[in-house]
Design a protein around this motif. Sequence first.
Motif, PDB file in Angstrom:
ATOM      1  N   GLY B  46       1.228  -1.672  -0.154  1.00  0.00           N
ATOM      2  CA  GLY B  46       0.288  -0.262   0.129  1.00  0.00           C
ATOM      3  C   GLY B  46       1.351   1.553  -0.145  1.00  0.00           C
ATOM      4  N   ASP B  55       8.455   5.978   9.429  1.00  0.00           N
ATOM      5  CA  ASP B  55       9.048   5.328   8.546  1.00  0.00           C
ATOM      6  C   ASP B  55       8.374   4.474   7.280  1.00  0.00           C
ATOM      7  N   ALA B  56       9.429   3.932   6.930  1.00  0.00           N
ATOM      8  CA  ALA B  56       9.275   2.508   5.598  1.00  0.00           C
ATOM      9  C   ALA B  56       8.534   1.151   6.309  1.00  0.00           C
ATOM     10  N   LYS B  67      -3.919  -5.438   7.170  1.00  0.00           N
ATOM     11  CA  LYS B  67      -4.524  -6.161   6.054  1.00  0.00           C
ATOM     12  C   LYS B  67      -4.056  -7.330   5.727  1.00  0.00           C
ATOM     13  N   GLN B  77      14.230  -5.396   4.556  1.00  0.00           N
ATOM     14  CA  GLN B  77      13.796  -4.793   3.388  1.00  0.00           C
ATOM     15  C   GLN B  77      14.771  -5.734   2.100  1.00  0.00           C
ATOM     16  N   ARG B  79      14.472  -4.823  -1.915  1.00  0.00           N
ATOM     17  CA  ARG B  79      15.570  -3.829  -2.791  1.00  0.00           C
ATOM     18  C   ARG B  79      14.453  -2.930  -3.018  1.00  0.00           C
ATOM     19  N   THR B  80      14.840  -2.342  -3.782  1.00  0.00           N
ATOM     20  CA  THR B  80      13.285  -0.800  -4.112  1.00  0.00           C
ATOM     21  C   THR B  80      13.323  -1.204  -5.447  1.00  0.00           C
ATOM     22  N   ALA B  82      11.512   1.059  -8.695  1.00  0.00           N
ATOM     23  CA  ALA B  82      11.250   1.894  -8.959  1.00  0.00           C
ATOM     24  C   ALA B  82      11.725   2.595 -10.233  1.00  0.00           C
ATOM     25  N   VAL B  93       7.274   4.280  -6.973  1.00  0.00           N
ATOM     26  CA  VAL B  93       8.902   3.471  -6.033  1.00  0.00           C
ATOM     27  C   VAL B  93       7.543   2.649  -5.142  1.00  0.00           C
ATOM     28  N   ILE B  95       9.566   0.006  -2.321  1.00  0.00           N
ATOM     29  CA  ILE B  95       9.995   0.016  -1.311  1.00  0.00           C
ATOM     30  C   ILE B  95       9.975  -1.764  -0.451  1.00  0.00           C
ATOM     31  N   GLY B 141      19.866 -17.201  -0.707  1.00  0.00           N
ATOM     32  CA  GLY B 141      21.600 -16.787  -1.642  1.00  0.00           C
ATOM     33  C   GLY B 141      21.734 -17.248   0.002  1.00  0.00           C
ATOM     34  N   TYR B 145      23.632 -20.437   5.007  1.00  0.00           N
ATOM     35  CA  TYR B 145      24.520 -19.709   6.024  1.00  0.00           C
ATOM     36  C   TYR B 145      23.738 -18.644   7.337  1.00  0.00           C
ATOM     37  N   LYS B 221      24.828 -14.004  10.364  1.00  0.00           N
ATOM     38  CA  LYS B 221      25.620 -14.347   9.341  1.00  0.00           C
ATOM     39  C   LYS B 221      26.173 -15.907  10.168  1.00  0.00           C
TER      40      LYS B 221
END
Lengths: 222, 222
Positions: B46, B55-56, B67, B77, B79-80, B82, B93, B95, B141, B145, B221
Amino acid sequence: MAGAEFARPIVTVDIVLLTLQEGKLCVALLPRPGEPFAGIPALIGGYVHTDEDADAEAAVQRILSSKAGLEGIFFEQLRTFASARRDPRDWSVSIAYFALVPRGALEDSASTLELRPVEAAGKLPFDHNEIVDAAVERLRGKGAYSTLPARLLPAVFTMSELQAIYETVMGERLDPSAFRRKINDLDLLEVVEGEKRQTERARRPTTLYRLKMPVAVFDRKI
Amino acid sequence: MAGAEFARPIVTVDIVLLTLQEGKLCVALLPRPGEPFAGIPALIGGYVHTDEDADAEAAVQRILSSKAGLEGIFFEQLRTFASARRDPRDWSVSIAYFALVPRGALEDSASTLELRPVEAAGKLPFDHNEIVDAAVERLRGKGAYSTLPARLLPAVFTMSELQAIYETVMGERLDPSAFRRKINDLDLLEVVEGEKRQTERARRPTTLYRLKMPVAVFDRKI
Protein backbone atom coordinates in the motif's frame (compact mmCIF):
# COMPACT_ATOMS: atom_id res chain seq x y z
CA MET A 1 -7.08 2.02 -1.61
CA ALA A 2 -9.17 2.44 -4.77
CA GLY A 3 -8.60 5.89 -6.13
CA ALA A 4 -7.27 7.16 -2.81
CA GLU A 5 -4.20 9.34 -2.96
CA PHE A 6 -1.83 10.41 -0.24
CA ALA A 7 0.62 13.29 -0.03
CA ARG A 8 3.67 12.01 -1.85
CA PRO A 9 7.12 11.95 -0.25
CA ILE A 10 10.25 13.50 -1.73
CA VAL A 11 12.19 10.85 -3.69
CA THR A 12 15.94 11.15 -4.21
CA VAL A 13 18.85 8.88 -5.04
CA ASP A 14 22.08 9.19 -3.06
CA ILE A 15 25.36 7.61 -4.05
CA VAL A 16 28.17 6.53 -1.74
CA LEU A 17 31.05 6.91 -4.18
CA LEU A 18 34.05 5.04 -2.77
CA THR A 19 37.65 5.10 -3.88
CA LEU A 20 41.09 4.50 -2.43
CA GLN A 21 43.43 7.38 -1.66
CA GLU A 22 46.76 6.98 0.10
CA GLY A 23 45.81 3.48 1.13
CA LYS A 24 42.54 4.56 2.70
CA LEU A 25 38.99 3.84 1.68
CA CYS A 26 37.48 7.27 0.98
CA VAL A 27 34.01 8.63 0.23
CA ALA A 28 33.53 11.39 -2.34
CA LEU A 29 31.45 14.35 -1.19
CA LEU A 30 30.05 17.43 -2.94
CA PRO A 31 29.06 20.75 -1.34
CA ARG A 32 25.28 21.02 -1.37
CA PRO A 33 24.15 23.59 -3.94
CA GLY A 34 21.18 24.84 -1.93
CA GLU A 35 19.18 24.63 1.25
CA PRO A 36 18.96 22.67 3.44
CA PHE A 37 22.64 22.41 4.42
CA ALA A 38 23.75 24.74 1.58
CA GLY A 39 27.51 24.52 0.98
CA ILE A 40 28.00 21.58 3.34
CA PRO A 41 29.71 18.51 1.82
CA ALA A 42 27.25 15.65 1.37
CA LEU A 43 26.78 12.47 -0.63
CA ILE A 44 26.34 12.92 -4.37
CA GLY A 45 22.62 12.78 -5.02
CA GLY A 46 19.51 14.48 -6.24
CA TYR A 47 15.83 14.24 -6.95
CA VAL A 48 14.46 11.58 -9.22
CA HIS A 49 13.32 13.46 -12.33
CA THR A 50 10.07 11.76 -13.21
CA ASP A 51 9.99 13.52 -16.57
CA GLU A 52 13.32 12.16 -17.80
CA ASP A 53 14.58 9.24 -15.67
CA ALA A 54 13.30 5.85 -16.87
CA ASP A 55 14.14 4.32 -13.51
CA ALA A 56 16.21 4.83 -10.38
CA GLU A 57 19.37 3.56 -12.10
CA ALA A 58 18.92 6.14 -14.85
CA ALA A 59 18.73 8.83 -12.17
CA VAL A 60 21.99 7.52 -10.66
CA GLN A 61 23.71 7.62 -14.06
CA ARG A 62 22.42 11.13 -14.81
CA ILE A 63 23.60 12.42 -11.44
CA LEU A 64 27.01 10.70 -11.57
CA SER A 65 27.51 12.19 -15.02
CA SER A 66 26.26 15.71 -14.35
CA LYS A 67 27.65 16.17 -10.86
CA ALA A 68 30.86 14.13 -10.92
CA GLY A 69 31.65 13.72 -14.61
CA LEU A 70 31.56 9.93 -14.27
CA GLU A 71 30.25 7.59 -16.95
CA GLY A 72 29.90 3.83 -16.96
CA ILE A 73 31.21 3.13 -13.49
CA PHE A 74 30.16 0.24 -11.28
CA PHE A 75 27.25 0.85 -8.89
CA GLU A 76 24.80 -1.28 -6.97
CA GLN A 77 21.69 -0.57 -4.94
CA LEU A 78 22.46 -0.44 -1.24
CA ARG A 79 19.26 0.14 0.73
CA THR A 80 16.44 2.66 0.89
CA PHE A 81 16.26 5.16 3.73
CA ALA A 82 12.71 6.42 4.11
CA SER A 83 11.22 8.37 6.98
CA ALA A 84 9.46 11.51 8.15
CA ARG A 85 12.56 12.66 10.05
CA ARG A 86 15.53 12.29 7.70
CA ASP A 87 14.98 15.49 5.70
CA PRO A 88 13.79 18.81 7.19
CA ARG A 89 11.78 19.54 4.03
CA ASP A 90 9.32 16.67 4.10
CA TRP A 91 8.77 12.91 4.40
CA SER A 92 11.68 11.68 2.32
CA VAL A 93 12.82 8.58 0.47
CA SER A 94 16.48 8.14 -0.46
CA ILE A 95 17.17 5.14 -2.67
CA ALA A 96 20.85 4.72 -1.77
CA TYR A 97 23.49 3.23 -4.05
CA PHE A 98 27.16 2.58 -3.66
CA ALA A 99 29.71 2.97 -6.41
CA LEU A 100 33.35 1.93 -6.59
CA VAL A 101 35.95 3.66 -8.74
CA PRO A 102 39.72 3.60 -9.10
CA ARG A 103 41.21 6.88 -7.85
CA GLY A 104 42.43 7.64 -11.35
CA ALA A 105 38.88 7.78 -12.68
CA LEU A 106 38.29 10.90 -10.59
CA GLU A 107 41.32 12.82 -11.89
CA ASP A 108 39.81 14.99 -14.58
CA SER A 109 36.22 14.57 -13.57
CA ALA A 110 35.17 16.56 -10.59
CA SER A 111 37.60 19.02 -9.10
CA THR A 112 34.89 19.94 -6.64
CA LEU A 113 34.73 16.42 -5.18
CA GLU A 114 36.14 16.16 -1.71
CA LEU A 115 37.55 12.80 -0.61
CA ARG A 116 37.37 11.88 3.05
CA PRO A 117 38.40 8.60 4.68
CA VAL A 118 35.24 6.69 5.58
CA GLU A 119 36.49 6.33 9.15
CA ALA A 120 36.79 10.13 9.46
CA ALA A 121 34.03 11.47 7.26
CA GLY A 122 32.91 14.01 9.85
CA LYS A 123 29.32 14.95 10.51
CA LEU A 124 27.38 14.78 7.25
CA PRO A 125 23.93 16.26 6.53
CA PHE A 126 20.70 14.24 6.74
CA ASP A 127 21.39 10.57 7.59
CA HIS A 128 24.37 10.46 5.21
CA ASN A 129 26.70 9.11 7.90
CA GLU A 130 24.39 6.15 8.35
CA ILE A 131 24.28 5.61 4.57
CA VAL A 132 28.10 5.69 4.36
CA ASP A 133 28.32 3.18 7.21
CA ALA A 134 25.87 0.86 5.45
CA ALA A 135 27.93 1.02 2.24
CA VAL A 136 31.18 0.24 4.03
CA GLU A 137 29.52 -2.62 5.90
CA ARG A 138 28.20 -4.02 2.60
CA LEU A 139 31.59 -3.75 0.94
CA ARG A 140 33.37 -5.40 3.88
CA GLY A 141 30.70 -8.06 4.26
CA LYS A 142 30.89 -9.00 0.61
CA GLY A 143 34.56 -8.25 0.10
CA ALA A 144 35.85 -11.52 1.42
CA TYR A 145 33.89 -13.52 -1.10
CA SER A 146 33.37 -11.22 -4.06
CA THR A 147 35.25 -9.33 -6.69
CA LEU A 148 33.92 -6.00 -5.42
CA PRO A 149 37.24 -4.75 -4.01
CA ALA A 150 38.87 -5.17 -7.42
CA ARG A 151 36.54 -2.41 -8.69
CA LEU A 152 38.74 0.03 -6.78
CA LEU A 153 41.71 -0.87 -9.00
CA PRO A 154 42.52 0.17 -12.56
CA ALA A 155 41.60 -2.45 -15.16
CA VAL A 156 45.12 -3.91 -15.10
CA PHE A 157 46.97 -4.66 -11.87
CA THR A 158 49.59 -6.79 -10.17
CA MET A 159 48.84 -9.51 -7.62
CA SER A 160 50.43 -7.35 -4.89
CA GLU A 161 48.17 -4.44 -5.77
CA LEU A 162 45.14 -6.71 -5.64
CA GLN A 163 46.17 -8.06 -2.26
CA ALA A 164 46.72 -4.55 -0.92
CA ILE A 165 43.18 -3.59 -1.96
CA TYR A 166 41.66 -6.58 -0.19
CA GLU A 167 43.72 -5.81 2.89
CA THR A 168 42.57 -2.20 2.92
CA VAL A 169 38.93 -3.08 2.41
CA MET A 170 38.89 -5.90 4.93
CA GLY A 171 41.15 -4.11 7.40
CA GLU A 172 43.43 -7.10 7.95
CA ARG A 173 46.78 -8.44 6.74
CA LEU A 174 46.69 -11.44 4.43
CA ASP A 175 49.36 -14.02 3.83
CA PRO A 176 50.64 -13.49 0.25
CA SER A 177 50.90 -17.15 -0.76
CA ALA A 178 47.51 -18.03 0.77
CA PHE A 179 45.97 -15.02 -0.96
CA ARG A 180 47.49 -15.96 -4.32
CA ARG A 181 46.30 -19.55 -3.93
CA LYS A 182 42.75 -18.47 -3.06
CA ILE A 183 42.57 -16.07 -5.99
CA ASN A 184 43.96 -18.72 -8.34
CA ASP A 185 41.49 -21.31 -7.06
CA LEU A 186 38.65 -18.92 -7.70
CA ASP A 187 39.71 -18.47 -11.30
CA LEU A 188 38.81 -14.77 -11.27
CA LEU A 189 41.79 -13.35 -13.13
CA GLU A 190 43.44 -13.64 -16.46
CA VAL A 191 46.99 -12.71 -17.33
CA VAL A 192 47.34 -9.69 -19.59
CA GLU A 193 49.48 -11.29 -22.30
CA GLY A 194 52.49 -9.43 -23.63
CA GLU A 195 52.51 -6.89 -20.81
CA LYS A 196 54.65 -6.88 -17.71
CA ARG A 197 55.64 -4.17 -15.31
CA GLN A 198 59.08 -3.58 -13.81
CA THR A 199 58.64 -2.70 -10.15
CA GLU A 200 61.34 -1.56 -7.79
CA ARG A 201 60.97 -4.49 -5.44
CA ALA A 202 61.01 -7.36 -7.89
CA ARG A 203 64.07 -8.38 -9.90
CA ARG A 204 62.00 -9.67 -12.79
CA PRO A 205 59.10 -7.81 -14.44
CA THR A 206 55.80 -8.48 -12.68
CA THR A 207 52.87 -10.23 -14.32
CA LEU A 208 49.80 -8.09 -14.88
CA TYR A 209 46.24 -9.31 -14.42
CA ARG A 210 42.71 -8.22 -15.13
CA LEU A 211 39.29 -9.49 -14.01
CA LYS A 212 38.15 -12.39 -16.15
CA MET A 213 34.44 -11.86 -15.90
CA PRO A 214 32.60 -9.25 -17.88
CA VAL A 215 31.87 -6.03 -16.02
CA ALA A 216 28.20 -6.90 -15.81
CA VAL A 217 28.89 -9.93 -13.64
CA PHE A 218 30.33 -7.71 -10.98
CA ASP A 219 29.08 -9.35 -7.90
CA ARG A 220 29.60 -13.06 -8.30
CA LYS A 221 29.95 -14.81 -4.97
CA ILE A 222 33.26 -16.58 -4.66
CA MET B 1 18.88 21.95 -7.00
CA ALA B 2 18.23 24.83 -4.62
CA GLY B 3 14.52 25.19 -4.12
CA ALA B 4 13.76 23.27 -7.29
CA GLU B 5 10.95 20.74 -7.05
CA PHE B 6 10.00 17.91 -9.34
CA ALA B 7 6.78 15.99 -9.79
CA ARG B 8 6.90 13.41 -7.03
CA PRO B 9 6.54 9.69 -7.72
CA ILE B 10 4.03 7.37 -6.05
CA VAL B 11 5.66 5.67 -3.05
CA THR B 12 4.42 2.29 -1.79
CA VAL B 13 5.72 -0.58 0.28
CA ASP B 14 5.16 -4.15 -0.93
CA ILE B 15 5.69 -7.23 1.20
CA VAL B 16 6.62 -10.70 -0.02
CA LEU B 17 5.06 -12.70 2.81
CA LEU B 18 6.47 -16.22 2.68
CA THR B 19 5.36 -19.33 4.52
CA LEU B 20 5.47 -23.09 4.12
CA GLN B 21 2.41 -25.06 3.11
CA GLU B 22 2.43 -28.78 2.32
CA GLY B 23 6.19 -28.71 2.13
CA LYS B 24 6.27 -25.88 -0.38
CA LEU B 25 7.52 -22.34 -0.01
CA CYS B 26 4.45 -20.16 -0.67
CA VAL B 27 3.78 -16.46 -1.11
CA ALA B 28 0.68 -14.84 0.40
CA LEU B 29 -1.40 -12.73 -1.98
CA LEU B 30 -4.40 -10.44 -1.52
CA PRO B 31 -6.96 -9.44 -4.14
CA ARG B 32 -6.38 -5.80 -5.06
CA PRO B 33 -9.14 -3.59 -3.62
CA GLY B 34 -9.19 -1.17 -6.55
CA GLU B 35 -7.82 -0.19 -9.93
CA PRO B 36 -5.43 -0.88 -11.47
CA PHE B 37 -5.78 -4.68 -11.47
CA ALA B 38 -8.87 -4.60 -9.21
CA GLY B 39 -9.65 -8.02 -7.75
CA ILE B 40 -6.43 -9.60 -9.00
CA PRO B 41 -4.26 -11.28 -6.34
CA ALA B 42 -1.10 -9.27 -5.68
CA LEU B 43 1.55 -8.76 -3.02
CA ILE B 44 0.37 -7.25 0.24
CA GLY B 45 1.19 -3.56 0.03
CA GLY B 46 0.00 0.00 0.00
CA TYR B 47 0.90 3.66 -0.11
CA VAL B 48 3.21 5.18 2.44
CA HIS B 49 0.96 7.41 4.55
CA THR B 50 3.12 10.47 5.11
CA ASP B 51 0.70 11.77 7.73
CA GLU B 52 0.96 8.74 10.01
CA ASP B 53 3.91 6.47 9.12
CA ALA B 54 7.14 7.49 10.90
CA ASP B 55 9.18 5.53 8.37
CA ALA B 56 8.93 2.76 5.79
CA GLU B 57 9.04 0.05 8.46
CA ALA B 58 6.07 1.65 10.21
CA ALA B 59 4.19 1.52 6.92
CA VAL B 60 5.03 -2.19 6.62
CA GLN B 61 3.78 -2.87 10.15
CA ARG B 62 0.58 -0.89 9.59
CA ILE B 63 -0.15 -2.75 6.34
CA LEU B 64 0.68 -6.21 7.73
CA SER B 65 -1.64 -5.49 10.64
CA SER B 66 -4.53 -3.91 8.75
CA LYS B 67 -4.48 -6.13 5.67
CA ALA B 68 -3.30 -9.48 7.03
CA GLY B 69 -3.94 -9.27 10.78
CA LEU B 70 -0.24 -9.90 11.48
CA GLU B 71 1.66 -8.29 14.35
CA GLY B 72 5.31 -8.53 15.33
CA ILE B 73 6.47 -10.86 12.58
CA PHE B 74 9.95 -10.93 11.08
CA PHE B 75 10.56 -8.75 8.03
CA GLU B 76 13.58 -7.29 6.28
CA GLN B 77 14.06 -4.77 3.48
CA LEU B 78 14.61 -6.52 0.16
CA ARG B 79 15.22 -3.95 -2.56
CA THR B 80 13.51 -0.93 -4.07
CA PHE B 81 11.84 -1.16 -7.46
CA ALA B 82 11.52 2.29 -8.97
CA SER B 83 10.66 3.21 -12.54
CA ALA B 84 8.35 5.04 -14.89
CA ARG B 85 7.01 1.76 -16.28
CA ARG B 86 6.15 -0.48 -13.31
CA ASP B 87 2.77 1.13 -12.48
CA PRO B 88 0.24 2.36 -15.04
CA ARG B 89 -0.72 5.27 -12.77
CA ASP B 90 2.58 7.13 -12.61
CA TRP B 91 6.30 6.99 -11.95
CA SER B 92 6.37 4.61 -9.01
CA VAL B 93 8.62 3.54 -6.16
CA SER B 94 8.01 0.27 -4.34
CA ILE B 95 10.19 -0.25 -1.28
CA ALA B 96 9.96 -4.04 -1.16
CA TYR B 97 10.27 -6.15 1.98
CA PHE B 98 10.13 -9.83 2.63
CA ALA B 99 8.57 -11.43 5.67
CA LEU B 100 8.69 -15.00 6.96
CA VAL B 101 5.98 -16.60 9.08
CA PRO B 102 5.08 -20.08 10.27
CA ARG B 103 1.96 -21.32 8.52
CA GLY B 104 0.12 -21.40 11.85
CA ALA B 105 0.49 -17.64 12.25
CA LEU B 106 -1.84 -17.17 9.29
CA GLU B 107 -4.64 -19.39 10.62
CA ASP B 108 -7.02 -16.89 12.17
CA SER B 109 -5.56 -13.80 10.58
CA ALA B 110 -6.49 -13.30 7.00
CA SER B 111 -9.01 -15.63 5.49
CA THR B 112 -8.71 -13.60 2.32
CA LEU B 113 -5.01 -14.41 1.92
CA GLU B 114 -4.27 -16.75 -0.94
CA LEU B 115 -1.16 -18.92 -0.70
CA ARG B 116 0.59 -19.91 -3.90
CA PRO B 117 3.84 -21.86 -4.27
CA VAL B 118 6.56 -19.41 -5.29
CA GLU B 119 7.43 -21.65 -8.23
CA ALA B 120 3.84 -21.42 -9.51
CA ALA B 121 2.68 -17.98 -8.46
CA GLY B 122 1.14 -17.26 -11.85
CA LYS B 123 1.21 -13.87 -13.54
CA LEU B 124 1.03 -11.16 -10.89
CA PRO B 125 0.24 -7.45 -11.41
CA PHE B 126 2.93 -4.78 -11.79
CA ASP B 127 6.44 -6.24 -11.40
CA HIS B 128 5.35 -8.40 -8.47
CA ASN B 129 6.72 -11.59 -10.07
CA GLU B 130 10.13 -9.97 -10.19
CA ILE B 131 9.80 -8.91 -6.55
CA VAL B 132 8.84 -12.46 -5.49
CA ASP B 133 11.82 -13.86 -7.40
CA ALA B 134 14.15 -11.42 -5.67
CA ALA B 135 12.81 -12.46 -2.27
CA VAL B 136 13.24 -16.16 -2.97
CA GLU B 137 16.73 -15.55 -4.28
CA ARG B 138 17.59 -13.60 -1.12
CA LEU B 139 16.20 -16.32 1.13
CA ARG B 140 18.02 -19.09 -0.74
CA GLY B 141 21.23 -17.08 -0.95
CA LYS B 142 21.24 -16.41 2.75
CA GLY B 143 19.58 -19.60 3.87
CA ALA B 144 22.68 -21.73 3.86
CA TYR B 145 24.44 -19.49 6.35
CA SER B 146 21.70 -17.83 8.33
CA THR B 147 18.87 -18.60 10.68
CA LEU B 148 16.33 -17.15 8.25
CA PRO B 149 14.71 -20.49 7.33
CA ALA B 150 13.95 -21.15 11.01
CA ARG B 151 11.58 -18.16 10.86
CA LEU B 152 9.22 -20.38 8.90
CA LEU B 153 8.88 -22.73 11.87
CA PRO B 154 6.87 -22.35 15.07
CA ALA B 155 8.94 -21.18 18.05
CA VAL B 156 9.53 -24.77 19.20
CA PHE B 157 10.57 -27.53 16.80
CA THR B 158 12.40 -30.82 16.41
CA MET B 159 15.74 -31.23 14.65
CA SER B 160 13.99 -33.15 11.85
CA GLU B 161 11.54 -30.31 11.32
CA LEU B 162 14.40 -27.82 11.18
CA GLN B 163 16.26 -29.95 8.65
CA ALA B 164 13.12 -30.29 6.52
CA ILE B 165 12.75 -26.49 6.42
CA TYR B 166 16.35 -26.01 5.28
CA GLU B 167 15.88 -28.71 2.65
CA THR B 168 12.72 -27.04 1.35
CA VAL B 169 14.24 -23.58 1.26
CA MET B 170 17.50 -24.70 -0.32
CA GLY B 171 15.87 -27.24 -2.61
CA GLU B 172 18.33 -30.02 -1.76
CA ARG B 173 18.56 -33.07 0.49
CA LEU B 174 20.88 -32.83 3.47
CA ASP B 175 22.58 -35.61 5.38
CA PRO B 176 20.96 -35.76 8.87
CA SER B 177 24.13 -36.30 10.89
CA ALA B 178 26.07 -33.65 8.94
CA PHE B 179 23.17 -31.22 9.37
CA ARG B 180 22.93 -31.89 13.10
CA ARG B 181 26.69 -31.44 13.48
CA LYS B 182 26.66 -28.13 11.60
CA ILE B 183 23.74 -26.78 13.59
CA ASN B 184 25.39 -27.84 16.85
CA ASP B 185 28.70 -26.26 15.84
CA LEU B 186 26.92 -23.02 15.12
CA ASP B 187 25.41 -22.96 18.57
CA LEU B 188 22.11 -21.55 17.33
CA LEU B 189 19.66 -23.63 19.30
CA GLU B 190 18.78 -24.34 22.87
CA VAL B 191 16.91 -27.33 24.20
CA VAL B 192 13.44 -26.57 25.53
CA GLU B 193 13.83 -28.12 28.97
CA GLY B 194 11.07 -30.29 30.34
CA GLU B 195 9.33 -30.69 27.00
CA LYS B 196 9.58 -33.56 24.58
CA ARG B 197 7.36 -34.76 21.81
CA GLN B 198 6.38 -38.31 21.03
CA THR B 199 6.49 -38.79 17.29
CA GLU B 200 5.33 -41.81 15.38
CA ARG B 201 8.74 -42.58 13.91
CA ALA B 202 10.89 -42.40 17.02
CA ARG B 203 10.70 -44.90 19.85
CA ARG B 204 11.69 -42.34 22.44
CA PRO B 205 10.20 -38.83 22.82
CA THR B 206 12.00 -36.31 20.63
CA THR B 207 13.95 -33.34 22.00
CA LEU B 208 12.47 -29.93 21.23
CA TYR B 209 14.53 -26.86 20.34
CA ARG B 210 14.11 -23.14 19.89
CA LEU B 211 16.36 -20.42 18.46
CA LYS B 212 18.88 -19.20 21.02
CA MET B 213 19.27 -15.67 19.78
CA PRO B 214 16.76 -12.97 20.50
CA VAL B 215 14.30 -12.26 17.74
CA ALA B 216 15.97 -8.95 16.97
CA VAL B 217 19.19 -10.68 15.91
CA PHE B 218 17.37 -12.36 13.13
CA ASP B 219 19.94 -12.31 10.44
CA ARG B 220 23.23 -13.23 11.99
CA LYS B 221 25.59 -14.77 9.47
CA ILE B 222 26.64 -18.23 10.50
